[in-house]
Design an enzyme around this catalytic site. Structure first.
Site, PDB file in Angstrom:
ATOM      1  N   LYS A   9      36.712  34.955  45.482  1.00  0.00           N
ATOM      2  CA  LYS A   9      36.765  36.413  45.578  1.00  0.00           C
ATOM      3  C   LYS A   9      35.389  37.024  45.271  1.00  0.00           C
ATOM      4  O   LYS A   9      34.479  36.318  44.804  1.00  0.00           O
ATOM      5  CB  LYS A   9      37.827  36.944  44.612  1.00  0.00           C
ATOM      6  N   TYR A  49      47.906  40.121  51.739  1.00  0.00           N
ATOM      7  CA  TYR A  49      48.607  40.511  50.510  1.00  0.00           C
ATOM      8  C   TYR A  49      49.851  41.340  50.812  1.00  0.00           C
ATOM      9  O   TYR A  49      50.204  42.234  50.026  1.00  0.00           O
ATOM     10  CB  TYR A  49      47.653  41.305  49.603  1.00  0.00           C
ATOM     11  N   PHE A  57      49.050  47.981  41.650  1.00  0.00           N
ATOM     12  CA  PHE A  57      47.681  47.467  41.593  1.00  0.00           C
ATOM     13  C   PHE A  57      47.059  47.274  42.961  1.00  0.00           C
ATOM     14  O   PHE A  57      45.878  46.935  43.056  1.00  0.00           O
ATOM     15  CB  PHE A  57      47.627  46.161  40.778  1.00  0.00           C
ATOM     16  N   ARG A  85      47.080  25.033  42.644  1.00  0.00           N
ATOM     17  CA  ARG A  85      47.548  26.143  41.789  1.00  0.00           C
ATOM     18  C   ARG A  85      47.389  25.776  40.304  1.00  0.00           C
ATOM     19  O   ARG A  85      47.033  26.611  39.480  1.00  0.00           O
ATOM     20  CB  ARG A  85      49.027  26.468  42.076  1.00  0.00           C
ATOM     21  N   THR A  91      47.878  33.590  37.027  1.00  0.00           N
ATOM     22  CA  THR A  91      47.306  34.817  37.588  1.00  0.00           C
ATOM     23  C   THR A  91      46.543  35.612  36.522  1.00  0.00           C
ATOM     24  O   THR A  91      45.458  36.127  36.783  1.00  0.00           O
ATOM     25  CB  THR A  91      48.436  35.685  38.191  1.00  0.00           C
ATOM     26  N   ARG A 102      40.577  29.636  36.193  1.00  0.00           N
ATOM     27  CA  ARG A 102      40.750  30.966  35.588  1.00  0.00           C
ATOM     28  C   ARG A 102      40.737  30.885  34.057  1.00  0.00           C
ATOM     29  O   ARG A 102      40.196  31.761  33.378  1.00  0.00           O
ATOM     30  CB  ARG A 102      42.055  31.595  36.080  1.00  0.00           C
ATOM     31  N   ASN A 112      40.144  37.638  38.747  1.00  0.00           N
ATOM     32  CA  ASN A 112      40.499  36.250  38.417  1.00  0.00           C
ATOM     33  C   ASN A 112      39.895  35.226  39.374  1.00  0.00           C
ATOM     34  O   ASN A 112      40.371  34.092  39.481  1.00  0.00           O
ATOM     35  CB  ASN A 112      42.020  36.097  38.280  1.00  0.00           C
ATOM     36  N   HIS A 115      41.644  33.030  45.026  1.00  0.00           N
ATOM     37  CA  HIS A 115      42.985  33.032  45.597  1.00  0.00           C
ATOM     38  C   HIS A 115      43.331  31.609  45.992  1.00  0.00           C
ATOM     39  O   HIS A 115      42.492  30.896  46.540  1.00  0.00           O
ATOM     40  CB  HIS A 115      43.059  33.923  46.847  1.00  0.00           C
ATOM     41  N   GLU A 126      48.323  30.799  55.876  1.00  0.00           N
ATOM     42  CA  GLU A 126      47.081  31.451  55.438  1.00  0.00           C
ATOM     43  C   GLU A 126      45.851  30.759  56.034  1.00  0.00           C
ATOM     44  O   GLU A 126      44.886  31.431  56.408  1.00  0.00           O
ATOM     45  CB  GLU A 126      47.009  31.471  53.907  1.00  0.00           C
TER      46      GLU A 126
HETATM   47  P1  IDP Z   1      48.007  34.860  42.436  1.00  0.00           P
HETATM   48  O1  IDP Z   1      46.617  35.217  42.923  1.00  0.00           O
HETATM   49  O2  IDP Z   1      47.951  34.055  41.178  1.00  0.00           O
HETATM   50  O3  IDP Z   1      48.864  34.213  43.508  1.00  0.00           O
HETATM   51  P2  IDP Z   1      49.615  37.263  42.803  1.00  0.00           P
HETATM   52  O4  IDP Z   1      50.751  37.654  41.928  1.00  0.00           O
HETATM   53  O5  IDP Z   1      49.930  36.767  44.170  1.00  0.00           O
HETATM   54  O6  IDP Z   1      48.710  36.214  41.998  1.00  0.00           O
HETATM   55  O7  IDP Z   1      48.656  38.541  42.921  1.00  0.00           O
HETATM   56  C1  IDP Z   1      47.598  38.545  43.845  1.00  0.00           C
HETATM   57  C2  IDP Z   1      46.357  39.095  43.196  1.00  0.00           C
HETATM   58  O8  IDP Z   1      46.579  40.465  42.862  1.00  0.00           O
HETATM   59  C3  IDP Z   1      45.997  38.431  41.864  1.00  0.00           C
HETATM   60  O9  IDP Z   1      45.242  37.229  42.024  1.00  0.00           O
HETATM   61  C4  IDP Z   1      45.179  39.516  41.206  1.00  0.00           C
HETATM   62  O10 IDP Z   1      43.853  39.551  41.743  1.00  0.00           O
HETATM   63  C5  IDP Z   1      45.901  40.763  41.670  1.00  0.00           C
HETATM   64  N1  IDP Z   1      46.900  41.203  40.669  1.00  0.00           N
HETATM   65  C6  IDP Z   1      48.141  40.696  40.485  1.00  0.00           C
HETATM   66  N2  IDP Z   1      48.771  41.333  39.476  1.00  0.00           N
HETATM   67  C7  IDP Z   1      47.892  42.250  39.021  1.00  0.00           C
HETATM   68  C8  IDP Z   1      47.958  43.223  37.964  1.00  0.00           C
HETATM   69  O11 IDP Z   1      48.955  43.352  37.258  1.00  0.00           O
HETATM   70  N3  IDP Z   1      46.844  43.985  37.787  1.00  0.00           N
HETATM   71  C9  IDP Z   1      45.725  43.868  38.555  1.00  0.00           C
HETATM   72  N4  IDP Z   1      45.630  42.975  39.565  1.00  0.00           N
HETATM   73  C10 IDP Z   1      46.700  42.170  39.783  1.00  0.00           C
HETATM   74 MG    MG Z   2      49.698  34.997  45.203  1.00  0.00          MG
END
Ligand code: IDP
Ligand code: MG
Length: 154
Positions: A9, A49, A57, A85, A91, A102, A112, A115, A126
């Site tokens: 990212k 997304y 968010f 993962r 996350t 992370r 973080n 992806h 994807e």
């Molecule tokens: P992942 O990347 O671990 O699969 P997801 O739940 O799919 O997590 O969320 C996608 C991305 O959205 C996360 O990697 C993060 O960058 C962002 N994100 C998810 N939840 C939050 C939040 O509560 N606050 C801010 N950003 C968030």
């Molecule tokens: Mg995800």
């Protein structure tokens, strides 16, 4: 073999962590089959997304993901979606295990670094979303004999 999409990212690009991310996945024994830099636009991000578009968010996430180029990677390996993962970590980086990308390198959930596809099906879709067939490479990796048992290499 299973495929997974990795996006380094904008925070990974800005912090100079592209190489670290690639190194960790290479050291695991995974095979890099596609790699490119790109700027992601609103339409691409909304598709990628889709499950998050309605969430609080999302606006911040989209703005952040457009803030600089990203590095897109397609990786291949036996059951690689789950193992990547695990390598990437939770996350919320503050809850991610030490040793994970992370867990070791990030703090903010919205910063973080990376992806990673979350299922075998999303890994396939994807990778296809971001890479054309011509951008994906099939080749033998000589070290596979030292990484996999015969049945896992099929
Ligand atoms: P992942 O990347 O671990 O699969 P997801 O739940 O799919 O997590 O969320 C996608 C991305 O959205 C996360 O990697 C993060 O960058 C962002 N994100 C998810 N939840 C939050 C939040 O509560 N606050 C801010 N950003 C968030
Ligand atoms: Mg995800």
């Amino acid at each position: 073999m299973e495929r997974t999409l990795i996006i380094a990212k904008p925070d990974a690009v800005q912090r100079g962590l592209i190489g670290t991310i690639i190194t960790r996945l290479e050291q695991k024994g995974l095979k890099l089959i596609g790699l490119k830099m790109a700027g992601l636009d609103k339409a691409v991000l909304r598709t990628h997304y889709a499950e998050h578009v309605e969430k609080d968010f999302y606006a911040g996430l989209e703005q952040f993901m457009k803030s600089s180029p990203v590095v897109l990677m397609a990786w291949e390996g036996f059951e690689c979606v789950e193992s990547v993962r695990t390598l990437v970590g939770a996350t919320n980086p503050r809850q991610a295990s030490p040793g994970s990308i992370r867990g070791d390198l990030a703090i903010g959930t919205g910063r973080n670094l990376i992806h990673a596809s979350d299922s075998k099906a999303s890994g396939q879709s994807e990778v296809s979303h971001f890479f054309s067939d011509a951008e994906l490479f099939a080749y033998d990796k000589s070290e596979y004999v030292h990484i996999y048992e015969d049945g896992e290499r099929a």
